[in-house]
Write a protein that holds these residues in place. Sequence first.
Motif, PDB file in Angstrom:
ATOM      1  N   GLU A 301       0.840  -1.199   0.000  1.00 55.05           N
ATOM      2  CA  GLU A 301       0.000   0.000   0.000  1.00 55.05           C
ATOM      3  C   GLU A 301       0.875   1.249   0.000  1.00 55.05           C
ATOM      4  N   ASN A 302       2.119   1.095   0.485  1.00 53.53           N
ATOM      5  CA  ASN A 302       3.077   2.174   0.445  1.00 53.53           C
ATOM      6  C   ASN A 302       4.289   1.721  -0.359  1.00 53.53           C
ATOM      7  N   ASN A 303       4.680   2.504  -1.360  1.00 58.78           N
ATOM      8  CA  ASN A 303       5.765   2.097  -2.253  1.00 58.78           C
ATOM      9  C   ASN A 303       7.075   1.856  -1.515  1.00 58.78           C
ATOM     10  N   LEU A 304       7.309   2.584  -0.407  1.00 59.34           N
ATOM     11  CA  LEU A 304       8.566   2.441   0.321  1.00 59.34           C
ATOM     12  C   LEU A 304       8.801   1.006   0.768  1.00 59.34           C
ATOM     13  N   PHE A 305       7.728   0.347   1.226  1.00 59.91           N
ATOM     14  CA  PHE A 305       7.874  -0.997   1.787  1.00 59.91           C
ATOM     15  C   PHE A 305       7.312  -2.077   0.862  1.00 59.91           C
ATOM     16  N   SER A 306       7.214  -1.782  -0.409  1.00 59.11           N
ATOM     17  CA  SER A 306       6.630  -2.757  -1.328  1.00 59.11           C
ATOM     18  C   SER A 306       7.488  -4.006  -1.460  1.00 59.11           C
ATOM     19  N   LEU A 307       8.812  -3.867  -1.301  1.00 56.72           N
ATOM     20  CA  LEU A 307       9.699  -5.019  -1.427  1.00 56.72           C
ATOM     21  C   LEU A 307       9.886  -5.752  -0.109  1.00 56.72           C
ATOM     22  N   SER A 308       9.946  -5.016   0.985  1.00 61.08           N
ATOM     23  CA  SER A 308      10.206  -5.663   2.273  1.00 61.08           C
ATOM     24  C   SER A 308       8.937  -6.223   2.898  1.00 61.08           C
ATOM     25  N   GLY A 309       7.761  -5.859   2.393  1.00 59.71           N
ATOM     26  CA  GLY A 309       6.522  -6.379   2.958  1.00 59.71           C
ATOM     27  C   GLY A 309       6.343  -5.987   4.407  1.00 59.71           C
ATOM     28  N   VAL A 330       5.282   2.643  14.850  1.00 61.90           N
ATOM     29  CA  VAL A 330       6.041   1.395  14.813  1.00 61.90           C
ATOM     30  C   VAL A 330       6.119   0.912  13.368  1.00 61.90           C
ATOM     31  N   ILE A 331       7.305   0.465  12.960  1.00 61.23           N
ATOM     32  CA  ILE A 331       7.500  -0.176  11.664  1.00 61.23           C
ATOM     33  C   ILE A 331       7.990  -1.591  11.908  1.00 61.23           C
ATOM     34  N   GLY A 332       7.395  -2.548  11.224  1.00 58.09           N
ATOM     35  CA  GLY A 332       7.804  -3.939  11.402  1.00 58.09           C
ATOM     36  C   GLY A 332       7.227  -4.807  10.312  1.00 58.09           C
ATOM     37  N   PRO A 333       7.347  -6.123  10.461  1.00 56.88           N
ATOM     38  CA  PRO A 333       6.789  -7.035   9.459  1.00 56.88           C
ATOM     39  C   PRO A 333       5.271  -6.935   9.419  1.00 56.88           C
ATOM     40  N   THR A 334       4.663  -7.431   8.345  1.00 51.27           N
ATOM     41  CA  THR A 334       3.211  -7.334   8.222  1.00 51.27           C
ATOM     42  C   THR A 334       2.501  -8.147   9.298  1.00 51.27           C
ATOM     43  N   ARG A 335       3.200  -9.066   9.961  1.00 48.39           N
ATOM     44  CA  ARG A 335       2.536  -9.837  11.017  1.00 48.39           C
ATOM     45  C   ARG A 335       2.727  -9.198  12.396  1.00 48.39           C
ATOM     46  N   LEU A 336       2.692  -7.877  12.421  1.00 47.11           N
ATOM     47  CA  LEU A 336       2.672  -7.164  13.692  1.00 47.11           C
ATOM     48  C   LEU A 336       1.436  -7.562  14.494  1.00 47.11           C
ATOM     49  N   ASN A 337       1.541  -7.423  15.798  1.00 50.55           N
ATOM     50  CA  ASN A 337       0.388  -7.669  16.664  1.00 50.55           C
ATOM     51  C   ASN A 337      -0.487  -6.400  16.654  1.00 50.55           C
ATOM     52  N   TYR A 338      -1.320  -6.285  15.615  1.00 51.26           N
ATOM     53  CA  TYR A 338      -2.099  -5.064  15.406  1.00 51.26           C
ATOM     54  C   TYR A 338      -3.001  -4.732  16.598  1.00 51.26           C
ATOM     55  N   ALA A 339      -3.642  -5.740  17.164  1.00 54.39           N
ATOM     56  CA  ALA A 339      -4.594  -5.501  18.245  1.00 54.39           C
ATOM     57  C   ALA A 339      -3.915  -4.872  19.458  1.00 54.39           C
ATOM     58  N   ARG A 340      -2.650  -5.187  19.678  1.00 55.75           N
ATOM     59  CA  ARG A 340      -1.923  -4.631  20.822  1.00 55.75           C
ATOM     60  C   ARG A 340      -1.228  -3.319  20.471  1.00 55.75           C
ATOM     61  N   ILE A 341      -0.648  -3.254  19.264  1.00 56.93           N
ATOM     62  CA  ILE A 341       0.183  -2.099  18.927  1.00 56.93           C
ATOM     63  C   ILE A 341      -0.653  -0.871  18.584  1.00 56.93           C
ATOM     64  N   ILE A 342      -1.818  -1.046  17.972  1.00 57.47           N
ATOM     65  CA  ILE A 342      -2.667   0.107  17.627  1.00 57.47           C
ATOM     66  C   ILE A 342      -3.013   0.938  18.868  1.00 57.47           C
ATOM     67  N   PRO A 343      -3.572   0.349  19.941  1.00 56.94           N
ATOM     68  CA  PRO A 343      -3.855   1.182  21.113  1.00 56.94           C
ATOM     69  C   PRO A 343      -2.593   1.703  21.798  1.00 56.94           C
ATOM     70  N   MET A 344      -1.486   0.956  21.685  1.00 55.84           N
ATOM     71  CA  MET A 344      -0.223   1.394  22.282  1.00 55.84           C
ATOM     72  C   MET A 344       0.280   2.670  21.612  1.00 55.84           C
ATOM     73  N   VAL A 345       0.258   2.692  20.284  1.00 64.82           N
ATOM     74  CA  VAL A 345       0.694   3.876  19.540  1.00 64.82           C
ATOM     75  C   VAL A 345      -0.250   5.042  19.817  1.00 64.82           C
ATOM     76  N   ASP A 346      -1.537   4.767  19.816  1.00 67.67           N
ATOM     77  CA  ASP A 346      -2.538   5.805  20.060  1.00 67.67           C
ATOM     78  C   ASP A 346      -2.330   6.445  21.433  1.00 67.67           C
ATOM     79  N   TYR A 347      -2.133   5.627  22.464  1.00 67.47           N
ATOM     80  CA  TYR A 347      -1.984   6.164  23.819  1.00 67.47           C
ATOM     81  C   TYR A 347      -0.657   6.892  23.983  1.00 67.47           C
ATOM     82  N   THR A 348       0.413   6.355  23.390  1.00 68.09           N
ATOM     83  CA  THR A 348       1.713   7.021  23.485  1.00 68.09           C
ATOM     84  C   THR A 348       1.649   8.398  22.840  1.00 68.09           C
TER      85      THR A 348
END
Length: 366
Positions: A301-309, A330-348
Amino acid sequence: MPLEYPAVVPPVALAQLDQRSREIFKQIVESYLATGEPVGSRNIARLITTPLSPASVRNVMADLEQAGLIYAPHISAGRLPTEGGLRFFVDALLEVGDLPASERASIEAQVAGEGRTMSGILAEASTLLSGLSRGAGVVLVAKTDPRIKHIEFVGLDPGKALLVLVSDDGQVENRVVPLPAGLPASALVEASNFLSARIRGRTLAEARAELAGALKASQAELDQLTQRLVQAGLASWSGGAVGERQLIVRGQANLLEDLKALEDLERIRTLFDDLETKRGVIDLLNRAEAAEGVRIFIGSENNLFSLSGSSTIAAPYRDAEGRILGVLGVIGPTRLNYARIIPMVDYTAKVVSRLLGAPPRDPASA
């Protein structure tokens, strides 16, 4: 919390998935997020609550594959979600809850710190997000023009002085400036007092405008050598253009953990190259600034990470006037723990905004 996404049309509408298909698809995605491995029909049949034979599960998986939600990485292998499938999962099926009170308290304590400056708060936020997510923590900082709290010349070797500038947000910057030949030692104190009296409480841009006239009016007060010292000090201080971007990245080494195969290592190497190309990361995070809350970018969805996924989860932080100062995430692999990291980023992001003087945008959640 508000979540915003790039304009991506899900490969299949949620209404078109019956309960059985939805449950099987969700199990495939959750298995991938937990292990990174393909999952087969036999294991899915054991995991779902609806009693189905492996053959029936395979039929559903074939439909999901045809819809573009999952794929087989190898012949006779299990199935993995496609990037479109991950987007569909995040948009339609992911259950995002609030952070536990203990994690909220931990974030506040770690980011705030006693006497921590703005730059210290942002660096700590990046380190915190990296540690909690096991990905790379990133903070995009807008180069600001803070008000000057203290300015002073300090003598160094013969012919050189250190110009020290302290801003009201606690940032300290130094510049080495040449001394005019024959300058008496008392001129350093005289130049420091001259500057402090006229520019304390002003931004650097305001200080330059003020001093342009003040130097002409003070020719009798300052001798020529001291005037040259003041001018040299200001000339050395670019201050950075307002709007210039700085990027803080922490925790790249986390991305090397839990690699599953050689292709994973190649993907991480590509991601490292992407992170080194800071301009691309800055452009990506700039896109998240318009979001009211958390924004998520998955893979190509973003050209920057099109190769690294890779995936990015980011949210803006603000100042006391509610203006966006930058973005953290947070930047990481596509198998990030979305359910945990989304509220973490939002609160931070909310904590950082509050520490920088912004009123809470959602008093109940910040």
